[in-house]
Design an enzyme around this catalytic site. Structure first.
Site, PDB file in Angstrom:
ATOM      1  N   CYS A 260       0.953  -1.263   0.140  1.00 45.17           N
ATOM      2  CA  CYS A 260       0.027   0.094  -0.089  1.00 45.17           C
ATOM      3  C   CYS A 260       0.776   1.353  -0.031  1.00 45.17           C
ATOM      4  CB  CYS A 260      -0.829  -0.001   0.976  1.00 45.17           C
ATOM      5  SG  CYS A 260      -2.299  -1.397   1.396  1.00 45.17           S
TER       6      CYS A 260
ATOM      7  N   GLY B  99      -6.500 -10.232  -0.669  1.00 40.38           N
ATOM      8  CA  GLY B  99      -5.944 -11.718  -0.414  1.00 40.38           C
ATOM      9  C   GLY B  99      -4.746 -11.726  -1.224  1.00 40.38           C
TER      10      GLY B  99
ATOM     11  N   CYS C  84     -11.658   1.187   4.676  1.00 42.02           N
ATOM     12  CA  CYS C  84     -11.662   1.943   3.295  1.00 42.02           C
ATOM     13  C   CYS C  84     -12.073   0.832   2.334  1.00 42.02           C
ATOM     14  CB  CYS C  84     -10.326   2.172   2.983  1.00 42.02           C
ATOM     15  SG  CYS C  84      -8.929   1.126   2.420  1.00 42.02           S
TER      16      CYS C  84
END
Length: 394
Positions: free
Chosen positions: A82, A118, A214
């Site tokens: 991220c 995932g 989110c």
């Protein structure tokens, strides 16, 4: 000495739900074109490009930038979970600060699928195996999706340590919605209350409701960075520069502390922030606006403390007193953050750069933080990496 680095141009497209976006290469090209146009430059002016995405095949970065131009420049594909977008920004800044290049594109995009994150590759050890074992030992809940266990567990750790009520996380999510209402590029622009958040479907009893997480999102954002000499020679915008930047990865404490807050990067964020403050010669009290990684309301809360926006254990008071919004101590996530703006993984760090650049230019319109001169960006990826960037205006 490192050379001064300016953010000459930024671009960002509206974030959308999975299935509602253009393909990744079209999104990326659109954001890249915007950034170049904002800088007043062409693709031919670029000397390097760093392109970030998490879910995609190798050289997807080339597929995106080739829609803008093909000049033979180095194109480096970046994947750091991220924090991918800010890692691309970090590499672009390094190239200029070190004198290797004078004009570099940092681009991030993501074309995501619905549902929880995932693993893609099931035939090899996961980078999260150690994180999962520690999470199993600390919180259990194997039926809960991976990211929810991590960040919900971190929030639960804070609740147990400091008595933080669930309502505090709900207030953070409600604040995000009020900010996003003024952002035309945000995915969710409807204003909700803390009560709405608490009454949303429960994902982890006593720890998290659906609105505290989110959403999976598609989108793209970009920035053009330039050196001082290049900017002066071309007469480019030099309003915003990167005053300091640091990137950290996990410390031994990630696992040895046996604390979910540490497992999700508290020490990474704290160390990166301290490096940035030291390099810039300022403290958290000097910040006007912050874009931080609120993938869950829980992570926004613990990040307040990691960045020094409030004392450790002081996040509930900080939220209750409105220290995190307009009229308070420091406006956090005026864009609406990941919670409301959305979180297309590879684009997030550059979307934060887009927001803060406009804040420091004074061009954030209804979201404008009055008199903003110093801005901090925090972007976190588990596994792990954290990039903290400090921007200042001329």
């Amino acid at each position: 000495m490192a050379r001064k680095v300016y953010v000459s141009g930024v671009g960002m497209i509206p974030f959308t739900k999975p299935g509602a976006s253009a393909p990744y290469h079209e999104m990326g090209a659109s954001a890249g074109r915007q950034a170049l146009a904002d800088a007043g430059l062409s693709y031919a002016d670029l000397q390097q490009a760093y392109v970030g995405y998490v879910y995609g095949d190798s050289t997807a970065g080339q597929k995106a930038v080739y829609q803008i131009g093909m000049t033979g420049i180095p194109v480096v594909n970046v994947n750091n979970n991220c924090s991918t977008g800010s890692t691309a920004l970090f590499l672009a800044r390094q190239a200029i600060a070190s004198g290797v290049a004078d004009c570099v594109l940092a681009l991030g995009f993501e074309q995501m699928n619905p549902g929880a994150l995932g693993s893609v590759f099931k035939d090899r050890p996961s980078p999260f195996d150690d994180f999962d074992r520690e999470t199993d030992a600390l919180v259990g809940m194997p039926e809960v999706p991976l990211a929810l266990r991590y960040f919900g567990g971190a929030g639960l750790s804070h609740m147990k340590k400091y008595g933080t009520p669930l309502e505090t996380f709900a207030k953070i999510r409600a604040k995000a919605s009020r900010h996003a209402a003024n952002n035309p590029l945000a995915l969710f622009r409807n204003v909700i209350s803390a009560e709405d958040v608490l009454n949303a479907p429960v994902m982890w009893p006593g720890v998290m409701t659906r609105l505290m997480a989110c959403p999976p999102t598609c989108g793209a954002a970009a920035a053009v960075l330039v050196s001082e000499d290049f900017a002066k020679a071309r007469g480019l915008n030099t309003k915003v520069h990167i005053a300091a930047q640091a990137m950290t990865t996990d410390f031994c404490s990630t696992f040895e502390a046996h604390d979910m807050m540490q497992l999700v990067g508290y020490d990474m964020a704290k160390a990166a922030a301290q490096q940035v403050y030291q390099e810039a010669g300022i403290g958290p009290e000097d910040l006007d606006v912050v874009e931080l990684h609120d993938c869950f309301a829980h992570n926004e809360l613990i990040t307040y403390e990691a960045l020094g926006l409030c004392p450790e254990g002081g996040a509930q008071k900080f939220v209750d007193e409105g220290g995190n919004t307009y009229g308070g101590k420091v406006v956090t996530n005026p864009s609406g953050g990941l919670l409301s703006k959305g979180h297309p993984l590879g684009a997030t760090g550059l979307a934060q750069c887009y927001e803060l650049t406009h804040q420091l230019r004074g061009s954030a319109e209804q979201r404008q933080v009055e008199g903003a001169r110093t801005a901090l960006q925090h972007n976190l990826g588990l596994g792990g990496a954290c990039v903290v960037t400090l921007y200042q205006s001329a």
